[in-house]
Design an enzyme around this catalytic site. Sequence first.
Site, mmCIF file in Angstrom:
data_model
loop_
_atom_site.group_PDB
_atom_site.id
_atom_site.type_symbol
_atom_site.label_atom_id
_atom_site.label_comp_id
_atom_site.label_asym_id
_atom_site.label_seq_id
_atom_site.Cartn_x
_atom_site.Cartn_y
_atom_site.Cartn_z
ATOM 1 N N LYS A 1 5.020 1.904 -2.935
ATOM 2 C CA LYS A 1 4.986 3.312 -3.360
ATOM 3 C C LYS A 1 5.153 3.378 -4.863
ATOM 4 O O LYS A 1 5.741 2.472 -5.475
ATOM 5 C CB LYS A 1 6.127 4.096 -2.699
ATOM 6 C CG LYS A 1 5.918 5.597 -2.693
ATOM 7 C CD LYS A 1 4.978 6.041 -1.592
ATOM 8 C CE LYS A 1 4.668 7.508 -1.620
ATOM 9 N NZ LYS A 1 3.881 7.906 -0.433
ATOM 10 N N LYS B 1 0.846 -1.195 0.000
ATOM 11 C CA LYS B 1 0.000 0.000 0.000
ATOM 12 C C LYS B 1 0.874 1.234 0.000
ATOM 13 O O LYS B 1 1.840 1.320 0.760
ATOM 14 C CB LYS B 1 -0.864 -0.009 1.282
ATOM 15 C CG LYS B 1 -1.839 1.128 1.390
ATOM 16 C CD LYS B 1 -3.171 0.781 0.766
ATOM 17 C CE LYS B 1 -4.102 1.964 0.636
ATOM 18 N NZ LYS B 1 -3.859 2.802 -0.543
HETATM 19 P P1 NAD Z 1 0.560 18.276 -2.544
HETATM 20 O O1 NAD Z 1 1.092 18.101 -3.896
HETATM 21 O O2 NAD Z 1 -0.908 18.375 -2.353
HETATM 22 O O3 NAD Z 1 1.238 19.566 -1.854
HETATM 23 C C1 NAD Z 1 2.610 19.779 -1.789
HETATM 24 C C2 NAD Z 1 2.855 21.202 -1.312
HETATM 25 O O4 NAD Z 1 4.259 21.408 -1.156
HETATM 26 C C3 NAD Z 1 2.377 22.275 -2.290
HETATM 27 O O5 NAD Z 1 1.863 23.386 -1.567
HETATM 28 C C4 NAD Z 1 3.651 22.680 -3.018
HETATM 29 O O6 NAD Z 1 3.592 23.986 -3.570
HETATM 30 C C5 NAD Z 1 4.643 22.582 -1.883
HETATM 31 N N1 NAD Z 1 6.034 22.447 -2.317
HETATM 32 C C6 NAD Z 1 6.514 21.726 -3.371
HETATM 33 N N2 NAD Z 1 7.847 21.894 -3.465
HETATM 34 C C7 NAD Z 1 8.212 22.701 -2.436
HETATM 35 C C8 NAD Z 1 9.441 23.228 -1.981
HETATM 36 N N3 NAD Z 1 10.581 22.931 -2.596
HETATM 37 N N4 NAD Z 1 9.419 24.029 -0.878
HETATM 38 C C9 NAD Z 1 8.265 24.308 -0.242
HETATM 39 N N5 NAD Z 1 7.068 23.837 -0.621
HETATM 40 C C10 NAD Z 1 7.047 23.047 -1.708
HETATM 41 O O7 NAD Z 1 1.172 17.056 -1.676
HETATM 42 P P2 NAD Z 1 0.612 16.454 -0.322
HETATM 43 O O8 NAD Z 1 -0.274 15.319 -0.659
HETATM 44 O O9 NAD Z 1 0.131 17.549 0.560
HETATM 45 O O10 NAD Z 1 1.948 15.807 0.284
HETATM 46 C C11 NAD Z 1 2.888 16.572 1.025
HETATM 47 C C12 NAD Z 1 3.797 15.613 1.798
HETATM 48 O O11 NAD Z 1 3.008 14.787 2.654
HETATM 49 C C13 NAD Z 1 4.607 14.631 0.939
HETATM 50 O O12 NAD Z 1 5.840 14.364 1.578
HETATM 51 C C14 NAD Z 1 3.764 13.370 0.960
HETATM 52 O O13 NAD Z 1 4.532 12.189 0.708
HETATM 53 C C15 NAD Z 1 3.275 13.403 2.398
HETATM 54 N N6 NAD Z 1 2.069 12.606 2.622
HETATM 55 C C16 NAD Z 1 0.924 12.843 1.933
HETATM 56 C C17 NAD Z 1 -0.203 12.069 2.220
HETATM 57 C C18 NAD Z 1 -1.528 12.327 1.541
HETATM 58 O O14 NAD Z 1 -2.512 11.718 1.952
HETATM 59 N N7 NAD Z 1 -1.620 13.227 0.572
HETATM 60 C C19 NAD Z 1 -0.138 11.064 3.175
HETATM 61 C C20 NAD Z 1 1.051 10.867 3.877
HETATM 62 C C21 NAD Z 1 2.148 11.646 3.590
#
Ligand code: NAD
Length: 459
Positions: free
Chosen positions: A116, A80
């Site tokens: 992943k 997953k």
């Molecule tokens: P997303 O694409 O919705 O948002 C990412 C955000 O980070 C955006 O605001 C983008 O502009 C910003 N960003 C990108 N590059 C950047 C940089 N260099 N400096 C600062 N900001 C930057 O992604 P998300 O789903 O919110 O995921 C964010 C993190 O959380 C990732 O590490 C992801 O693996 C982790 N995560 C997400 C989920 C989920 O359910 N979406 C679950 C667990 C972990």
Amino acid sequence: MEEQTRSIVQQSLNALLENENFLTDLKGGMRQKAFTSLNSILSTPNQIHKSFLRVPLEGGEVVRIPSYRVHHNDALGPYKGGIRFHETVNEEEVVNLAFLMTLKNALHNVPFGGGKGGIMINPKDFSEKELHKICIKYVRYFNNVIGPDKDIPAPDVGSGEREMDWMMAEYKKINQGSPYLGSFTGKSVENGGSLGRREATGKGVYFTFRYLLNNYVKDNQATFATTTNPFAKTALEYVNRELTVAVQGFGNVGSVTALEAYRCAHIQNKVVAVSDRNVTLFNADGLDIPALVEFTAKNKGDLPTSEDQLTAAGIAATIQGREDILTMDVDVLFLAALENQLNDQNKTQIKARIIVEGANAPTTREADDYLSEKGVVIIPDILANAGGVIVSYLEWLQGRETQFFSEEEVYNQLLAKMRNTMDTLLPQYFGDTFSLRQNCYIHSVTRLSTVLYRQGKLY
Ligand code: NAD
């Protein structure tokens, strides 16, 4: 990055090897051999699938896009993990993220393994039609290795419910007559998704912080008064007072975390800074988070980048550089963007004394060691950001039974699971000198080792 995860797993295994109450049947040379097997099983993925998706673009050009699906470990259930759409996606990163998923599911007792995926594109460079084609091709190329009982992808950076809906539709088309609702999670509610899935990660991230400070530490204030534990001492300083908060990343995870902080009735928070891939926005009196959420919804997810945009949206803030948020003088820093944000270069300038990892692997080993040594409380990724996978599990269950939970039922189950994990970990964390990350890893590795031993995999 992968090295960092591996070395903490090795540390955890060393601690377990010395613990004679763990796997007591294993003694002497047998014990040594079993632990060597454990280390090699946990530190390498079961399979790495790689493909170059061949996609014709609207202008007639044909591109080949590097794409991955990594199966790390399935001892606890089907693989997953999300699919990341980002221009820097690479094999090492996807392997590490799959590794973290194995540990995260084990930590929270979610019956899934770790997987992943990644597609090396900047989604903003493609039209909607082209993205649709990319999603379809991804499912066609990896169809043999995914499925409701094999490997269940979900959204990650750069992907969301739209992409999961497209992918599930393609999976359904290819595998006619087979169950398909459990093939992808993070789908839209109309298409078999779970209520509350979109907000689950951000809500869970904020909850871990609130629960640690406002429940556990507050309830144990009297006991902590004489503590010598460096983390308990730090946490005590932040109970019962207004806190300044900064949130890096304003996407799915960051925007919901910021909203939770803004609306929280239990702790007095002031969200003074948020940032994204372009800018940091700052207001010492607190930012209008709902207005920023509204703005990003209308502007392809980006925060305002100019005075004109701020004025037009009626938002009071100053604009600063993208990285400025990391070293701001705030009490709590939520990291919800990408990996390696706190690192060797900026570790000495970090002022926040409570750090919560909404993103995966946002703190490098060097920064983690340095900050932990200074008594900074770090709530690590595998603990803080598990809300997404926990609600994905609920979505998968609902898809199997075609019976759906109310939003309240989803949140109650989500928070109960996270509370349960925190209740297991926090007494140990505040009682010894291991960081919370080390405590989490020991807990995950204990569960995985026990299952692998019972499954006869260590001979
Ligand atoms: P997303 O694409 O919705 O948002 C990412 C955000 O980070 C955006 O605001 C983008 O502009 C910003 N960003 C990108 N590059 C950047 C940089 N260099 N400096 C600062 N900001 C930057 O992604 P998300 O789903 O919110 O995921 C964010 C993190 O959380 C990732 O590490 C992801 O693996 C982790 N995560 C997400 C989920 C989920 O359910 N979406 C679950 C667990 C972990």
